[in-house]
Write a protein that holds these residues in place. Structure first.
Motif, PDB file in Angstrom:
ATOM      1  N   LEU A  69      -4.170  -0.957   7.037  1.00  0.00           N
ATOM      2  CA  LEU A  69      -3.037  -0.697   7.808  1.00  0.00           C
ATOM      3  C   LEU A  69      -1.994   0.080   6.758  1.00  0.00           C
ATOM      4  O   LEU A  69      -0.880   0.148   6.852  1.00  0.00           O
ATOM      5  CB  LEU A  69      -2.204  -1.727   8.479  1.00  0.00           C
ATOM      6  CG  LEU A  69      -2.907  -2.020   9.553  1.00  0.00           C
ATOM      7  CD1 LEU A  69      -2.349  -3.780  10.065  1.00  0.00           C
ATOM      8  CD2 LEU A  69      -2.998  -1.342  10.735  1.00  0.00           C
TER       9      LEU A  69
ATOM     10  N   PHE B 120       2.536   2.209   8.219  1.00  0.00           N
ATOM     11  CA  PHE B 120       1.465   2.528   8.872  1.00  0.00           C
ATOM     12  C   PHE B 120       1.762   3.794   9.788  1.00  0.00           C
ATOM     13  O   PHE B 120       0.918   4.021  10.487  1.00  0.00           O
ATOM     14  CB  PHE B 120       0.561   1.440   9.722  1.00  0.00           C
ATOM     15  CG  PHE B 120       1.747   0.312  10.004  1.00  0.00           C
ATOM     16  CD1 PHE B 120       1.684  -0.848   9.378  1.00  0.00           C
ATOM     17  CD2 PHE B 120       2.512   0.472  11.154  1.00  0.00           C
ATOM     18  CE1 PHE B 120       2.531  -1.783   9.648  1.00  0.00           C
ATOM     19  CE2 PHE B 120       3.540  -0.578  11.532  1.00  0.00           C
ATOM     20  CZ  PHE B 120       3.360  -1.786  10.726  1.00  0.00           C
ATOM     21  N   THR B 121       2.983   4.184   9.816  1.00  0.00           N
ATOM     22  CA  THR B 121       3.328   5.538  10.647  1.00  0.00           C
ATOM     23  C   THR B 121       4.241   6.224   9.613  1.00  0.00           C
ATOM     24  O   THR B 121       4.790   6.018   8.902  1.00  0.00           O
ATOM     25  CB  THR B 121       4.359   4.950  11.680  1.00  0.00           C
ATOM     26  OG1 THR B 121       5.123   4.009  11.317  1.00  0.00           O
ATOM     27  CG2 THR B 121       3.431   4.487  12.826  1.00  0.00           C
TER      28      THR B 121
ATOM     29  N   GLU C  26       2.107  -4.274  20.879  1.00  0.00           N
ATOM     30  CA  GLU C  26       1.908  -3.024  20.320  1.00  0.00           C
ATOM     31  C   GLU C  26       1.055  -2.041  21.013  1.00  0.00           C
ATOM     32  O   GLU C  26       0.265  -2.447  21.909  1.00  0.00           O
ATOM     33  CB  GLU C  26       1.111  -3.175  18.819  1.00  0.00           C
ATOM     34  CG  GLU C  26       2.035  -3.453  17.624  1.00  0.00           C
ATOM     35  CD  GLU C  26       1.235  -3.423  16.406  1.00  0.00           C
ATOM     36  OE1 GLU C  26       1.597  -2.470  15.551  1.00  0.00           O
ATOM     37  OE2 GLU C  26       0.424  -4.468  16.148  1.00  0.00           O
TER      38      GLU C  26
ATOM     39  N   GLY D  59       5.621  -0.924  18.189  1.00  0.00           N
ATOM     40  CA  GLY D  59       5.692  -2.313  18.316  1.00  0.00           C
ATOM     41  C   GLY D  59       6.916  -2.921  18.789  1.00  0.00           C
ATOM     42  O   GLY D  59       7.971  -2.540  18.426  1.00  0.00           O
TER      43      GLY D  59
ATOM     44  N   GLN E  11      -5.214  -3.212  16.684  1.00  0.00           N
ATOM     45  CA  GLN E  11      -5.414  -1.558  16.739  1.00  0.00           C
ATOM     46  C   GLN E  11      -6.626  -1.053  15.853  1.00  0.00           C
ATOM     47  O   GLN E  11      -7.175  -0.081  16.142  1.00  0.00           O
ATOM     48  CB  GLN E  11      -4.137  -1.105  16.174  1.00  0.00           C
ATOM     49  CG  GLN E  11      -2.986  -1.665  16.850  1.00  0.00           C
ATOM     50  CD  GLN E  11      -2.203  -0.751  17.713  1.00  0.00           C
ATOM     51  OE1 GLN E  11      -2.696  -0.088  18.597  1.00  0.00           O
ATOM     52  NE2 GLN E  11      -0.791  -1.006  17.522  1.00  0.00           N
TER      53      GLN E  11
ATOM     54  N   GLY F 108      10.158  -0.609  17.383  1.00  0.00           N
ATOM     55  CA  GLY F 108       9.654   0.297  16.366  1.00  0.00           C
ATOM     56  C   GLY F 108       8.453   1.343  16.660  1.00  0.00           C
ATOM     57  O   GLY F 108       7.699   0.823  17.397  1.00  0.00           O
TER      58      GLY F 108
ATOM     59  N   GLN G 193       3.921 -10.273  19.961  1.00  0.00           N
ATOM     60  CA  GLN G 193       4.176  -8.723  19.848  1.00  0.00           C
ATOM     61  C   GLN G 193       3.514  -8.008  20.797  1.00  0.00           C
ATOM     62  O   GLN G 193       2.428  -8.668  21.289  1.00  0.00           O
ATOM     63  CB  GLN G 193       3.710  -8.732  18.421  1.00  0.00           C
ATOM     64  CG  GLN G 193       4.625  -7.245  17.748  1.00  0.00           C
ATOM     65  CD  GLN G 193       4.050  -7.028  16.096  1.00  0.00           C
ATOM     66  OE1 GLN G 193       2.887  -7.223  16.070  1.00  0.00           O
ATOM     67  NE2 GLN G 193       4.708  -6.269  15.454  1.00  0.00           N
TER      68      GLN G 193
ATOM     69  N   ALA H 187       2.131   5.141  17.674  1.00  0.00           N
ATOM     70  CA  ALA H 187       1.851   3.745  17.933  1.00  0.00           C
ATOM     71  C   ALA H 187       3.505   3.057  17.827  1.00  0.00           C
ATOM     72  O   ALA H 187       4.646   3.729  17.527  1.00  0.00           O
ATOM     73  CB  ALA H 187       1.322   3.067  16.834  1.00  0.00           C
TER      74      ALA H 187
HETATM   75  C1  2NL Z   1       8.176  -3.473  15.043  1.00  0.00           C
HETATM   76  C2  2NL Z   1       7.472  -2.239  14.740  1.00  0.00           C
HETATM   77  C3  2NL Z   1       5.402  -1.056  14.849  1.00  0.00           C
HETATM   78  C4  2NL Z   1       3.235  -0.037  14.788  1.00  0.00           C
HETATM   79  C5  2NL Z   1       4.003  -1.027  14.964  1.00  0.00           C
HETATM   80  C6  2NL Z   1       0.906   0.548  14.226  1.00  0.00           C
HETATM   81  C7  2NL Z   1      -0.163   0.032  14.244  1.00  0.00           C
HETATM   82  C8  2NL Z   1      -1.503   0.879  13.719  1.00  0.00           C
HETATM   83  C9  2NL Z   1      -1.145   2.281  13.386  1.00  0.00           C
HETATM   84  C10 2NL Z   1       0.399   2.482  13.423  1.00  0.00           C
HETATM   85 CL1  2NL Z   1      -2.955   0.422  13.714  1.00  0.00          CL
HETATM   86  N1  2NL Z   1       1.327   1.696  13.837  1.00  0.00           N
HETATM   87  N2  2NL Z   1       1.962  -0.188  14.920  1.00  0.00           N
HETATM   88  C11 2NL Z   1       3.917   1.073  14.329  1.00  0.00           C
HETATM   89  C12 2NL Z   1       5.127   1.237  14.321  1.00  0.00           C
HETATM   90  C13 2NL Z   1       6.096   0.174  14.613  1.00  0.00           C
HETATM   91  O1  2NL Z   1       6.166  -2.127  15.171  1.00  0.00           O
HETATM   92  O2  2NL Z   1       9.343  -3.542  14.705  1.00  0.00           O
HETATM   93  N3  2NL Z   1       7.575  -4.224  15.941  1.00  0.00           N
HETATM   94  C14 2NL Z   1       8.100  -5.488  16.474  1.00  0.00           C
END
Ligand code: 2NL
Length: 345
Positions: free
Chosen positions: A148, A258-259, A218, A315, A180, A290, A216, A313
């Motif tokens: 990631l 990861f983004t 996602e 989450g 993912q 996010g 969570q 993506a």
């Molecule tokens: C948050 C933020 C996020 C992701 C989760 C993700 C997973 C893959 C690739 C790219 Cl495999 N992104 N997940 C991306 C952005 C934010 O979560 O505050 N979560 C509670």
């Protein structure tokens, strides 16, 4: 047979019949049985005098005594049956079954508030064509961090933020993102839209704001020509379905490994509707999730060529959303199993 004893037997029979007729309930009836027919009752007393009789008289006396005994027992039984029937009739008249009475309410179970939030979120994404993808809670260091794009020195990888197991490189997932990686590797090079609900774990001090376990959700969309516009349009649509069609939404720049680019999405405060209150800390906005465009390195790790594919993506935390919606001030209520909390939802 002596006339004295036969007179006594006859007198006894008369007395029993009279007392039976007078016995108005089960208690009185039992008293009659004890007085006359019991082991120490009057009849037993008379029959106990058999040995004192002239042997020639004994058979005749025994015969009469047994007939009297049988008649008395029949009378007793008849009176008992009559009293019981009368009691049943009286009960039927006064305690009759009223089939029009509403039934007594049965205690009905309910879903945990987190489960309710998870289902609601997943339903909205399912309606938009996202497939629910379930993945393991126990993960490898590689999928939870390395693939990631979370570098070795990142603070989340610290011993004090992550539950590591005694097996080398095996840990409890700190987010659903490793799922993912599983989803991308399973479906590449087909386009995917998946939503991943699940429990995550962090080795942290438990406080009103942080728990060692939390859910969570996602989501991930990977395909050709997926742009930031798709991310914004899809997430705004989700926010409207989740929090109301009229609610304003905004994006703020952020950072996740990861983004790239990354953002945070806020919705107009669901408590004060943007006027400013204690829940939104007077800002009028609540941070809901996010998100970002999937980092090319992560796409590559998932099996997709970043020159051909792109994706977005996001989450979010269902407990956090539930806390905001219901003004729950302490996250520890979620797993404390206190019915006074749970029965409110
Ligand atoms: C948050 C933020 C996020 C992701 C989760 C993700 C997973 C893959 C690739 C790219 Cl495999 N992104 N997940 C991306 C952005 C934010 O979560 O505050 N979560 C509670």
């Amino acid at each position: 047979m002596t006339s004295e004893l036969s007179d006594a037997l006859r007198g006894l029979e008369g007395a029993v019949q009279a007392d039976l007729a007078a016995a108005a309930d089960a208690g009185a009836l039992e008293q009659v049985r004890i007085t006359y027919l019991g082991r120490k009752g009057a009849l037993a007393g008379l029959m106990g005098r058999l040995p004192s009789l002239d042997p020639a008289e004994r058979p005749a006396f025994g015969k009469v005594a047994n007939e009297v005994k049988r008649r008395l027992e029949e009378s007793f039984q008849a009176r008992q049956d009559a009293l019981e029937a009368a009691a049943r009739a009286a009960a039927a008249a006064t305690e009759g079954l009223d089939v029009s009475l509403p039934g007594r309410p049965l205690p009905v179970g309910r879903l945990h508030p987190s489960t309710q939030a998870l289902r609601r979120i997943c339903q909205i994404w399912a309606d938009m064509g996202f497939q629910v993808y379930r993945s393991r809670d126990v993960e490898t260091d590689e999928r939870n961090f390395g693939l990631l794009n979370i570098p070795l020195h990142h603070p989340a990888r610290d011993m004090w933020d992550t539950f590591y197991t005694t097996a080398e490189g095996i840990l409890l997932r700190t987010h659903t993102s490793p799922g993912q990686i599983h989803a991308m590797r399973e479906y590449c090079p087909q386009p995917i839209r998946v939503i991943l609900p699940g429990m995550c774990y962090r080795y942290e001090q438990i406080t009103a704001r942080s728990e060692i376990q939390f859910h969570q959700v996602e989501g991930l969309a990977v395909g050709r020509n997926i742009t930031l516009t798709d991310l914004k349009g899809t997430l705004i649509n989700f926010a409207h379905r989740m929090f109301g069609q009229e609610r304003r939404v905004r994006f703020r720049a952020s950072h996740f490994p990861f983004t790239e680019p990354s953002a945070e999405m806020d919705v107009e405060c669901i408590i004060c509707e943007g006027k400013g209150c204690s829940i939104c800390k007077k800002s009028g906005w609540l941070e809901i999730l996010g998100c970002g465009m999937v980092h090319p390195v992560v796409l590559q790790n998932g099996g997709y060529d970043p020159a051909v594919f792109s994706g977005f993506a996001f989450g979010m935390g269902p407990e956090r959303i539930t806390m905001l919606r219901h003004r729950i001030e302490d996250i520890r209520y979620f797993w404390a199993n206190d019915l006074r909390f749970l029965e409110q939802f």
